[in-house]
Motif scaffolding. Structure first.
Motif, PDB file in Angstrom:
ATOM      1  N   ARG A 229       0.801  -1.223   0.000  1.00  0.00           N
ATOM      2  CA  ARG A 229       0.000   0.000   0.000  1.00  0.00           C
ATOM      3  C   ARG A 229       0.838   1.280   0.000  1.00  0.00           C
ATOM      4  O   ARG A 229       0.303   2.371   0.208  1.00  0.00           O
ATOM      5  CB  ARG A 229      -0.967   0.002   1.195  1.00  0.00           C
ATOM      6  N   ILE A 361      -6.655   0.122   6.315  1.00  0.00           N
ATOM      7  CA  ILE A 361      -6.011   1.043   5.374  1.00  0.00           C
ATOM      8  C   ILE A 361      -6.366   2.481   5.704  1.00  0.00           C
ATOM      9  O   ILE A 361      -7.542   2.848   5.782  1.00  0.00           O
ATOM     10  CB  ILE A 361      -6.437   0.728   3.924  1.00  0.00           C
ATOM     11  N   ARG A 413      -5.146   4.281  -3.176  1.00  0.00           N
ATOM     12  CA  ARG A 413      -5.731   3.518  -2.072  1.00  0.00           C
ATOM     13  C   ARG A 413      -7.255   3.459  -2.203  1.00  0.00           C
ATOM     14  O   ARG A 413      -7.871   2.433  -1.911  1.00  0.00           O
ATOM     15  CB  ARG A 413      -5.319   4.122  -0.728  1.00  0.00           C
ATOM     16  N   MET A 416      -8.024   0.804  -4.647  1.00  0.00           N
ATOM     17  CA  MET A 416      -7.937  -0.530  -4.035  1.00  0.00           C
ATOM     18  C   MET A 416      -9.255  -0.900  -3.361  1.00  0.00           C
ATOM     19  O   MET A 416      -9.745  -2.019  -3.506  1.00  0.00           O
ATOM     20  CB  MET A 416      -6.802  -0.565  -3.002  1.00  0.00           C
ATOM     21  N   ILE A 424      -1.304  -2.080  -4.293  1.00  0.00           N
ATOM     22  CA  ILE A 424      -1.458  -0.735  -4.829  1.00  0.00           C
ATOM     23  C   ILE A 424      -0.788  -0.569  -6.187  1.00  0.00           C
ATOM     24  O   ILE A 424      -1.195   0.273  -6.996  1.00  0.00           O
ATOM     25  CB  ILE A 424      -0.912   0.304  -3.808  1.00  0.00           C
TER      26      ILE A 424
END
Length: 439
Positions: A229, A361, A413, A416, A424
């Motif tokens: 990420r 996240i 992000r 995602m 990512i």
């Protein structure tokens, strides 16, 4: 092989627009060969463009010698033009095929492609990135970036409707935006300069004139972390709002997220189905947890973090299992946030900063900004930064800086989350990280 010129050919449809309703109509299609299959007296070409694929069926005894000769030479990724007649059929999934009357070959491709363009034989991420222009032709890759495109379009239109102006700030700057060591230093005509980590200081200054401002663009962090990420170059969606505080921009943010997810779910069902991802529109208002509450929740799960310390990745993974969707973390310790985040008036040890999370996240960071010059200088010193390095920014506070607040979303992000993709790099066109500088 003699290649053809496009001449006066003009596309009439994309492949997705070739439907049984067009039975008997003449069409002109452009695209690339995804597959060629021979079955006795029939040859099948799967023609791909950015919108999908369509079967081109060549009955060898019923097409012209020129068409048959051209089709004999075809290989994967040849660039083509097809003129032909649409036919309804129950022999294809889409119930349609095209019988060509003319074929143009615009360019050829190497016989041994580095990855399987049908996606039937998956390649590892490094092989895919090494052949990124080809990898982006995979239907799954196209689906992810179509979703990203729709999401960004939704964000922009939403902010325009909220009376925000779009701006574009410099990427070459004289001093650190955020502080810290995650800076790329460059030689600027013999003077030390840096690549911008964010547009933060510029968008704050723009509240003096534009009041409500946003920016979408690339930013740079010399990020040592090499995870699924983190990137060294990323796209940020930044918002700054005059005469506002953290509560105001949190409300704007959750509305933006709700709108974006709703639009993607409505417009990208084909892509979401292809990616096998179910998207749920979040219910507003989003859950709000204080930093202190988060530490208590983690402690109940056996993860003990002293108050004031940062929350580790492993701890966030635990938290993500407790709260799997979108949620805010508010009231962070002041020392844990950037110098421009305002401390609370009644308790300066706690800031008016927040993060928007999705599971484990971190998607967005934001908060109320300091609008008092004296307080901002004090915070710079507390963070070990030299106020002289920020004198050009500080002078803007002599011109009537309004109360203001804002946030920044990491577009990759967000993609995602919208696609269900876990790495990512797969949702970044040409990713840059600690070990990758090409292609």
């Amino acid at each position: 092989m003699n290649l053809d010129s496009i001449d006066d050919w003009v596309r009439t449809q994309y492949t997705s627009q070739v439907t049984p309703d067009l039975d008997g109509n003449e069409v002109t299609l452009f695209g690339w060969v995804q597959e060629v299959r021979d079955l006795g007296g029939l040859r099948f070409i799967i023609l791909q463009d950015r919108e999908g694929t369509v079967q081109v069926t060549i009955p060898k005894k019923r097409v012209s010698p020129e068409v048959l000769t051209k089709s004999d030479a075809l290989q994967k990724r040849f660039s083509l033009g097809i003129k032909g007649t649409v036919k309804k059929t129950n022999m294809t999934k889409r119930g349609v095929e095209v019988v060509p009357s003319d074929i143009k070959i615009f360019s050829t491709a190497t016989e041994q492609l580095p990855i399987d363009i049908t996606g039937k034989t998956p390649a590892n991420i490094e092989a895919r990135l090494d052949a990124r222009p080809l990898d982006l032709t995979l239907e799954s890759s196209l689906a992810a970036f179509k979703i990203q495109h729709v999401a960004l379009q939704a964000i922009r239109s939403f902010l325009f409707d909220k009376n925000f102006m779009e701006a574009h700030s410099p990427r070459i700057i004289a001093s650190a935006t955020e502080g810290g060591a995650e800076l790329f230093c460059i030689d600027y005509f013999g003077q030390k300069a840096y690549l911008a980590q964010s547009p933060q200081l510029y968008k704050e200054e723009l509240t003096l004139s534009f009041e409500n401002v946003f920016e979408v663009g690339p930013f740079f962090r010399a990020e040592e972390s090499h995870t699924r990420r983190h990137l060294s170059e990323f796209t940020s969606v930044d918002v700054e709002m005059a005469f506002a505080n953290a509560d105001n921009v949190m409300e704007l943010l959750e509305q933006t997220i709700n709108h974006t997810v709703s639009v993607v779910k409505e417009k990208c069902q084909t892509e979401l189905t292809l990616l096998d991802h179910t998207l749920e529109v979040p219910t507003l208002p989003l859950r709000r947890l204080t930093y202190t509450q988060v530490l208590e929740d983690l402690k109940a799960q056996g993860v003990d973090i002293p108050w004031g310390e940062d929350i580790t990745t492993d701890a966030f993974r635990v938290l993500g299992k407790i709260y799997p969707g979108f949620y805010f973390i508010t009231d962070w310790p002041t020392h844990a946030k950037a110098f421009y985040i305002k401390p609370q008036d009644n308790n300066p040890q706690i800031s008016e900063g927040f993060d928007l999370m999705y599971g484990y996240i971190e998607l967005t960071s934001g908060g109320t900004r300091i609008c008092d010059k004296t307080q901002l200088i004090e915070r710079l010193k507390e963070k070990g930064l030299n106020p002289d390095s920020f004198k050009m920014h500080l002078q803007a506070f002599d011109y009537g800086m309004p109360p203001h607040a804002g946030w920044a979303i990491g577009l990759e992000r967000l993609t995602m989350i919208l696609t269900g993709i876990k790495n990512i790099r797969e949702v970044t066109l040409y990713p840059r990280d600690r070990i990758r500088l090409t292609p």
